[in-house]
Design a protein around this motif. Structure first.
Motif, PDB file in Angstrom:
ATOM      1  N   GLY A 113       0.747  -1.143  -0.030  1.00  0.00           N
ATOM      2  CA  GLY A 113      -0.047   0.141  -0.095  1.00  0.00           C
ATOM      3  C   GLY A 113       0.776   1.414   0.197  1.00  0.00           C
ATOM      4  O   GLY A 113       0.314   2.307   0.089  1.00  0.00           O
ATOM      5  N   GLN A 156      -1.619  -2.642  -5.734  1.00  0.00           N
ATOM      6  CA  GLN A 156      -1.408  -2.376  -4.484  1.00  0.00           C
ATOM      7  C   GLN A 156      -2.256  -3.293  -3.241  1.00  0.00           C
ATOM      8  O   GLN A 156      -3.168  -2.616  -3.053  1.00  0.00           O
ATOM      9  CB  GLN A 156      -1.401  -1.039  -3.860  1.00  0.00           C
ATOM     10  CG  GLN A 156      -0.097  -0.402  -4.637  1.00  0.00           C
ATOM     11  CD  GLN A 156       0.064   1.098  -4.088  1.00  0.00           C
ATOM     12  OE1 GLN A 156      -0.523   1.376  -3.164  1.00  0.00           O
ATOM     13  NE2 GLN A 156       0.993   1.732  -4.585  1.00  0.00           N
ATOM     14  N   ARG A 161      -3.421   1.568  -6.323  1.00  0.00           N
ATOM     15  CA  ARG A 161      -2.824   1.149  -7.237  1.00  0.00           C
ATOM     16  C   ARG A 161      -1.226   1.560  -7.136  1.00  0.00           C
ATOM     17  O   ARG A 161      -1.174   2.646  -6.335  1.00  0.00           O
ATOM     18  CB  ARG A 161      -3.446   1.854  -8.646  1.00  0.00           C
ATOM     19  CG  ARG A 161      -4.747   0.947  -9.064  1.00  0.00           C
ATOM     20  CD  ARG A 161      -4.800   1.311 -10.426  1.00  0.00           C
ATOM     21  NE  ARG A 161      -5.212   2.784 -10.655  1.00  0.00           N
ATOM     22  CZ  ARG A 161      -5.600   3.434 -11.818  1.00  0.00           C
ATOM     23  NH1 ARG A 161      -5.531   2.548 -12.921  1.00  0.00           N
ATOM     24  NH2 ARG A 161      -5.802   4.484 -11.885  1.00  0.00           N
ATOM     25  N   ALA A 163       1.843   3.600  -7.339  1.00  0.00           N
ATOM     26  CA  ALA A 163       1.993   4.935  -7.470  1.00  0.00           C
ATOM     27  C   ALA A 163       3.384   5.190  -7.459  1.00  0.00           C
ATOM     28  O   ALA A 163       4.378   4.627  -6.532  1.00  0.00           O
ATOM     29  CB  ALA A 163       1.447   5.917  -6.673  1.00  0.00           C
ATOM     30  N   CYS A 308       3.613  12.035  -4.696  1.00  0.00           N
ATOM     31  CA  CYS A 308       3.019  13.109  -5.082  1.00  0.00           C
ATOM     32  C   CYS A 308       3.614  14.310  -4.726  1.00  0.00           C
ATOM     33  O   CYS A 308       3.138  15.712  -4.736  1.00  0.00           O
ATOM     34  CB  CYS A 308       1.587  13.314  -4.293  1.00  0.00           C
ATOM     35  SG  CYS A 308       0.466  11.710  -4.890  1.00  0.00           S
ATOM     36  N   GLU A 310       5.064  15.485  -1.977  1.00  0.00           N
ATOM     37  CA  GLU A 310       5.081  16.268  -0.718  1.00  0.00           C
ATOM     38  C   GLU A 310       6.260  15.802   0.193  1.00  0.00           C
ATOM     39  O   GLU A 310       6.376  16.340   1.423  1.00  0.00           O
ATOM     40  CB  GLU A 310       3.803  16.034   0.028  1.00  0.00           C
ATOM     41  CG  GLU A 310       3.354  14.834   0.685  1.00  0.00           C
ATOM     42  CD  GLU A 310       2.823  13.985  -0.426  1.00  0.00           C
ATOM     43  OE1 GLU A 310       2.830  14.140  -1.698  1.00  0.00           O
ATOM     44  OE2 GLU A 310       2.159  12.910  -0.124  1.00  0.00           O
ATOM     45  N   THR A 450      -4.114  14.044   0.628  1.00  0.00           N
ATOM     46  CA  THR A 450      -5.300  13.515   1.398  1.00  0.00           C
ATOM     47  C   THR A 450      -6.411  13.153   0.451  1.00  0.00           C
ATOM     48  O   THR A 450      -7.671  13.323   0.748  1.00  0.00           O
ATOM     49  CB  THR A 450      -5.842  14.455   2.501  1.00  0.00           C
ATOM     50  OG1 THR A 450      -6.304  15.603   1.809  1.00  0.00           O
ATOM     51  CG2 THR A 450      -4.579  15.056   3.362  1.00  0.00           C
ATOM     52  N   ILE A 453      -8.438  10.347   2.598  1.00  0.00           N
ATOM     53  CA  ILE A 453      -9.015  10.392   3.862  1.00  0.00           C
ATOM     54  C   ILE A 453      -9.629  11.761   3.873  1.00  0.00           C
ATOM     55  O   ILE A 453     -10.446  12.038   4.777  1.00  0.00           O
ATOM     56  CB  ILE A 453      -7.467  10.729   4.765  1.00  0.00           C
ATOM     57  CG1 ILE A 453      -6.526  11.719   4.589  1.00  0.00           C
ATOM     58  CG2 ILE A 453      -7.088   9.245   4.912  1.00  0.00           C
ATOM     59  CD1 ILE A 453      -5.602  11.917   5.749  1.00  0.00           C
TER      60      ILE A 453
HETATM   61  N1  UDP Z   1      -0.234   7.112  -2.562  1.00  0.00           N
HETATM   62  C1  UDP Z   1       0.033   5.796  -3.122  1.00  0.00           C
HETATM   63  N2  UDP Z   1      -0.951   5.186  -4.030  1.00  0.00           N
HETATM   64  C2  UDP Z   1      -2.213   5.979  -4.043  1.00  0.00           C
HETATM   65  C3  UDP Z   1      -2.403   7.243  -3.437  1.00  0.00           C
HETATM   66  C4  UDP Z   1      -1.310   7.442  -2.726  1.00  0.00           C
HETATM   67  O1  UDP Z   1       1.152   5.065  -3.121  1.00  0.00           O
HETATM   68  O2  UDP Z   1      -3.044   5.388  -4.732  1.00  0.00           O
HETATM   69  C5  UDP Z   1       0.800   7.586  -1.722  1.00  0.00           C
HETATM   70  C6  UDP Z   1       1.733   8.584  -2.119  1.00  0.00           C
HETATM   71  O3  UDP Z   1       2.981   8.523  -1.857  1.00  0.00           O
HETATM   72  C7  UDP Z   1       1.128   9.951  -1.890  1.00  0.00           C
HETATM   73  C8  UDP Z   1       0.694   9.543  -0.287  1.00  0.00           C
HETATM   74  O4  UDP Z   1       0.123   8.052  -0.448  1.00  0.00           O
HETATM   75  O5  UDP Z   1       2.005  10.805  -2.152  1.00  0.00           O
HETATM   76  C9  UDP Z   1      -0.267  10.290   0.149  1.00  0.00           C
HETATM   77  O6  UDP Z   1      -1.314  10.566  -0.733  1.00  0.00           O
HETATM   78  P1  UDP Z   1      -2.783  10.868  -0.056  1.00  0.00           P
HETATM   79  O7  UDP Z   1      -2.417  12.033   0.828  1.00  0.00           O
HETATM   80  O8  UDP Z   1      -3.840  11.170  -1.217  1.00  0.00           O
HETATM   81  O9  UDP Z   1      -3.227   9.705   0.701  1.00  0.00           O
HETATM   82  P2  UDP Z   1      -4.501   9.133   1.544  1.00  0.00           P
HETATM   83  O10 UDP Z   1      -3.943   8.920   2.944  1.00  0.00           O
HETATM   84  O11 UDP Z   1      -5.554  10.158   1.555  1.00  0.00           O
HETATM   85  O12 UDP Z   1      -5.026   7.849   0.932  1.00  0.00           O
END
Ligand code: UDP
Length: 571
Positions: A113, A156, A161, A163, A308, A310, A450, A453
């Motif tokens: 994940g 994942q 998926r 990334a 992404c 950050e 996010t 979330i």
């Molecule tokens: N990320 C990932 N796959 C996804 C979405 C997110 O690997 O499909 C990773 C990626 O490193 C991204 C980080 O999770 O920069 C944070 O993304 P986000 O805040 O959108 O994640 P959330 O916790 O909301 O799922």
């Protein structure tokens, strides 16, 4: 307990977060999910009394919608997998063994994940010598294809998926191919395109229909090129200065450090800008600014970020993220600073515990993570907070609020990390760090997108403005859901701006305001209207560099075939 989930949030939890048995039947309720996570993360505490206390506190923190950790923590805490971090950076050394090791490691991380970032800058360029075989090397781009196909194969854990972020330094000899990677057909696809063209010409179709068919086919082929990658050029200060001065800059072979030529900085900049204007990629990161702000320079140089953008990390480093829902901290049109402070402190403890509870996919990663104990506390619902405060997103007041709120979060997070150091010990590399006082974590703050979330929390994502107050969202798996924000009924209509009403300059100034008080980096898209010019994109990059941003992603409305968010037609 106020587990006040919208229908969309419940659907998302059911589709991707709730535990399932071998028959794929759901075996927990949303309430049980938050209990599982709270209990597991509290287990990092030293005695039963503290574990009980924090289990209760963490449970309230999440179910009162004040804070949520990144998706892998929600999905995996208290399960056999127990992989809790969203962000990883893996090294890609200039050797066959090293490259394919990285492919394997990325697959393991995706399965759990997490998202992976790579710098391909150490790979020798295409057509360079390979001593062991007496042959020539195929270059970073051809190896990136292998990473891309491997990612396609490993979904994942069935929940996310794969990334990837792929980076190349602007002074790498293959930089031109890298910039073109998503915008021009590669050799194989060009062949397919040519074949299709020939077959169409043998038909009796009208020329304009042939043109349309060809252009659709090209789009389709391009969509598949590096589809599992975000691409960013790592630009240097030297490069940005050369762009301003209109001169050349040096290109270096990473194998031996030799200067192999020069490129016209303005031309390369224009090329990046053109493709970013056309389809939003490549993005750029300001690699020198990232390293200037590296709090533990002795541990090594940062070359890449997570997918992404950050989270800049050292090779083999991972980081877990979590975000405070700012929309929950407005009372009678005022920020409830005391409540925010309590939440920051508890969230830092939560994220620090996650480091200890995490089962890392590789021992090298565990070792690297433990040296600096980085966490990334950020925010979501910033735009909703502004609306509740009666502030328009595109205003000086919004920039001031961005600074004020993030400075407050950063200061309290660092303060609490110092207290945690007294209680639990400082991060092992602290003595070689930039910090005078011991603290528990080398970095505390990050602004994540996010994407999922904020959807669970039912608020605006990260620090982004609302795209619309009523829209349809399609996730990576094609699940469609519709959103309506009703809080706007009480708000003054003058301040109800959405993404496309906001001038690019305001987007960048909000990003820069947050960056000022963020240890890591900020995920933000600079949205431009369809009519924006290439010069507008170029100016955005220059402004972001001047304002101390660590990177920039632009997106011109309508420039890509399919968009994740689409405004509802009736708007
Ligand atoms: N990320 C990932 N796959 C996804 C979405 C997110 O690997 O499909 C990773 C990626 O490193 C991204 C980080 O999770 O920069 C944070 O993304 P986000 O805040 O959108 O994640 P959330 O916790 O909301 O799922």
């Amino acid at each position: 307990m106020s587990l006040d989930l919208s229908k969309n949030a419940k659907n998302l939890l059911e589709n991707r977060y709730l535990r399932r048995n071998e028959k794929r039947e759901i075996i927990e309720t949303p309430k049980e999910l938050f209990q599982r996570v709270a209990k597991n993360i509290a287990e990092a505490e030293e005695d039963q009394e503290k574990q009980n206390y924090y289990e209760e506190e963490f449970y309230k923190l999440m179910t009162e919608s004040k804070f949520l950790p990144n998706s892998p923590t929600l999905m995996n805490a208290g399960t056999e997998l127990q992989q809790l971090a969203a962000c990883f950076v893996l090294p890609v050394p200039d050797s066959m063994e090293g490259i394919f090791n990285a492919v394997k490691n990325a697959a393991l991380i995706h399965k759990s994940g997490g998202g992976t970032g790579f710098a391909f800058s150490r790979l020798r360029p295409q057509n360079d010598v390979v001593k062991s075989t007496g042959g020539i090397s195929s270059g970073p781009l051809s190896f990136m294809k292998v990473f891309n196909s491997a990612t396609n194969t490993v979904k994942q854990g069935g929940k996310r998926r794969g990334a990837n972020m792929g980076m190349l330094r602007v002074d790498h000899p293959d930089i031109l191919n890298f910039i073109n990677a998503k915008g021009e057909l590669n050799e194989e696809n060009q062949e397919l395109y040519d074949q299709f063209e020939t077959s169409l010409e043998e038909t009796y179709l009208k020329p304009e229909i042939i043109d349309e068919e060809l252009s659709n086919y090209k789009e389709k082929l391009l969509d598949k090129q590096f589809s599992n990658f975000n691409l960013s050029v790592a630009v240097t200060d030297e490069f940005m200065e050369a762009v301003q001065e209109g001169c050349n800059y040096k290109v270096v072979n990473p194998r031996n450090g030799q200067v192999v030529g020069e490129l016209d900085a303005k031309k390369i900049f224009k090329l990046i800008v053109n493709y970013a204007w056309k389809n939003g990629e490549p993005g750029i990161i300001f690699i020198d600014e990232i390293n200037r702000k590296n709090p533990v320079p002795n541990l090594g140089e940062i070359e890449a970020t997570n997918p992404c953008g950050e989270q800049p990390l050292l090779p083999n480093e991972a980081c877990n993220l979590g975000s405070i829902n700012l929309s929950q901290f407005v009372k009678n049109q005022k920020v409830d600073w005391n409540a925010l402070k309590d939440t920051v402190r508890l969230a830092v403890r939560f994220l620090d515990n996650v480091i200890d509870m995490n089962k890392y996919p590789l021992s090298e990663i565990e070792e690297q993570v433990m040296k600096a104990r980085k966490i990334g506390l950020g925010v979501m619902g910033f735009h909703e907070m502004l609306i509740r405060l009666g502030i328009s997103y595109n205003s000086e007041d919004a920039v001031e609020m961005a600074k004020k709120v993030m400075e407050f979060i950063k200061e309290n997070a660092h303060q609490y990390s110092q207290e945690l150091a007294e209680e639990k010990g400082a991060f092992p590399a602290w003595e070689e760090s930039v910090y005078e006082k011991p603290q528990r974590n080398a970095t505390l703050t990050t602004i994540a997108p996010t994407g999922s979330i904020s959807f669970l929390a039912g608020t605006s994502g990260g620090i982004e403005p609302f795209f619309s107050f009523s829209y349809t969202h399609t996730d990576g798996e094609g699940n469609v859901s519709t959103f309506e924000y009703d809080f706007t009924e009480e708000a003054d209509t003058d301040i109800l701006v959405t993404t496309m009403d906001i001038e690019p300059e305001w987007h960048i100034r909000i990003q820069a305001a947050f960056q000022k008080y963020v240890d890591n980096a900020v995920s933000k898209t600079i949205n431009l209207p369809y009519v924006a010019s290439k010069e507008d994109v170029g100016e955005a990059y220059v402004l972001a560099h001047e304002l101390g941003c660590k990177g920039l992603t632009v997106y011109r409305d309508g420039s890509r075939g399919s968009q994740v968010l689409e405004t509802n037609k009736e708007d």
